[in-house]
Design an enzyme around this catalytic site. Structure first.
Site, short mmCIF file in Angstrom:
data_model
loop_
_atom_site.label_atom_id
_atom_site.label_comp_id
_atom_site.label_asym_id
_atom_site.label_seq_id
_atom_site.Cartn_x
_atom_site.Cartn_y
_atom_site.Cartn_z
N HIS A 84 -2.10 6.64 7.35
CA HIS A 84 -0.82 5.99 7.03
C HIS A 84 -0.60 4.85 8.00
O HIS A 84 -1.40 4.65 8.92
CB HIS A 84 0.33 6.99 7.03
CG HIS A 84 0.68 7.58 8.37
ND1 HIS A 84 -0.21 8.33 9.10
CD2 HIS A 84 1.82 7.53 9.10
CE1 HIS A 84 0.38 8.73 10.22
NE2 HIS A 84 1.61 8.25 10.25
N HIS A 86 1.83 4.06 10.31
CA HIS A 86 2.53 4.07 11.60
C HIS A 86 1.64 3.49 12.69
O HIS A 86 0.42 3.71 12.71
CB HIS A 86 2.97 5.49 11.95
CG HIS A 86 4.25 5.90 11.29
ND1 HIS A 86 4.63 7.20 11.12
CD2 HIS A 86 5.25 5.15 10.75
CE1 HIS A 86 5.82 7.26 10.51
NE2 HIS A 86 6.20 6.02 10.26
N ASP A 88 0.99 4.05 15.77
CA ASP A 88 0.13 4.86 16.64
C ASP A 88 -1.17 5.25 15.94
O ASP A 88 -2.10 5.73 16.58
CB ASP A 88 0.88 6.08 17.19
CG ASP A 88 1.52 6.93 16.11
OD1 ASP A 88 1.97 6.38 15.09
OD2 ASP A 88 1.56 8.16 16.28
N HIS A 89 -1.26 5.02 14.64
CA HIS A 89 -2.49 5.30 13.89
C HIS A 89 -3.22 4.02 13.46
O HIS A 89 -4.44 3.99 13.41
CB HIS A 89 -2.17 6.11 12.62
CG HIS A 89 -1.60 7.45 12.92
ND1 HIS A 89 -2.33 8.60 12.83
CD2 HIS A 89 -0.38 7.80 13.38
CE1 HIS A 89 -1.57 9.62 13.20
NE2 HIS A 89 -0.39 9.16 13.53
#
Ligand SMILES: [Zn+2]
Length: 273
Positions: A84, A86, A88-89
């Protein structure tokens, strides 16, 4: 953005997880990201081609650590996937694609680099490694899970975490969708012998079915608490958080507020409040 109930901080994260999955932990720990983001390196044991799931934050040292881990294992990264969008990914994905010369595939077209998209029902094959893409919206609208049948494992991003539970990020995340996604994962685990959860944060779990059932029970319990709080006169999301999430670290209250908004919307949509 992730968990609301961090649990056992002693569980180890990173390194070999299954025969085909290796975790490189990003150096971005926080109450929201637990130990940090898990970047997954996946490959068939006898293939030199690897897939990376979630390069993580834009941290040059981390991205190079992922490359080094692949090299040490005799692998060349051939494809980058995102669970996904976000940060942090996904924030490091463009730089990682530059370093590896790979395409980035994601459900959200804005995150893709290259021609190919990604959506539920697709089967990705790289060097003999098979990944089945499962649509699991709810944490965010674009959340995907990757089923790695050869290892009886699922890579869940933030849909299921290694500790605690996740959040539904209102308004992008929708609780009804999230519950449907958990039921989809429960059926997958039951019907396809999935035991292992390779989460986006926190340690690897070995009881996928039990974990998903716990998540469903937890969501139902929280929903009932929110409903009771509203009936008792707590009106705003902030008031409901202070009441229902009193047991949760205050650093997580802003995230809890988004989850409460998602729950209020669900209760309203279902005529329960
Ligand atoms: Zn997330």
């Amino acid at each position: 953005m992730t968990g609301l109930l961090p649990g056992d901080p002693a569980a180890t994260v990173g390194g070999v997880a299954t025969e085909r999955a290796f975790c490189v932990l990003a150096p971005n720990p926080s109450p929201m990201t637990l130990d940090g983001t898990n970047t997954w390196l996946l490959a068939e044991p006898d293939s030199e081609l690897a897939v990376v799931v979630d390069p993580g934050p834009l941290d040059e040292g981390h991205l190079r650590a992922v490359l080094a881990a692949a090299e040490q294992r005799g692998k060349r990264i051939a494809l980058t996937l995102l669970t996904h969008g976000h940060h942090d990914h996904a924030e490091g994905a463009a730089r990682f694609a530059e370093l590896t010369g790979t395409q980035v595939r994601a459900l959200d077209p804005a995150l893709r680099l290259g021609e190919e998209g990604l959506h539920g029902g697709q089967v990705i094959e790289v060097g003999g490694l098979e990944l089945r893409v499962v649509a699991t919206p709810g944490h965010t609208a674009d959340s995907l899970t990757f089923h790695l049948p050869a290892d009886g494992a699922i890579l869940t991003g933030d849909t299921v975490l290694g500790r605690g539970t996740t959040m539904v990020a209102h308004p992008d995340g929708v609780l009804g969708d999230y519950l449907d996604s958990l039921r989809r994962l429960r059926a997958l685990a039951a019907q396809h012998g999935v035991g292992t959860v390779l989460p986006g944060h926190g340690p690897v779990l070995t009881d996928a079915l039990g974990t998903v059932e716990y998540y469903l029970a937890h969501r139902a319990a929280r929903l009932a608490q929110v409903e009771t709080a509203v009936e008792a006169g707590y009106r705003t999301a902030q008031q409901v958080v202070a009441r229902v999430y009193a047991d949760v670290d205050r650093a997580l209250w802003p995230a809890a507020e988004l989850s409460v908004l998602a729950q209020l919307r669900y209760l309203e949509d279902h005529g329960l409040i």
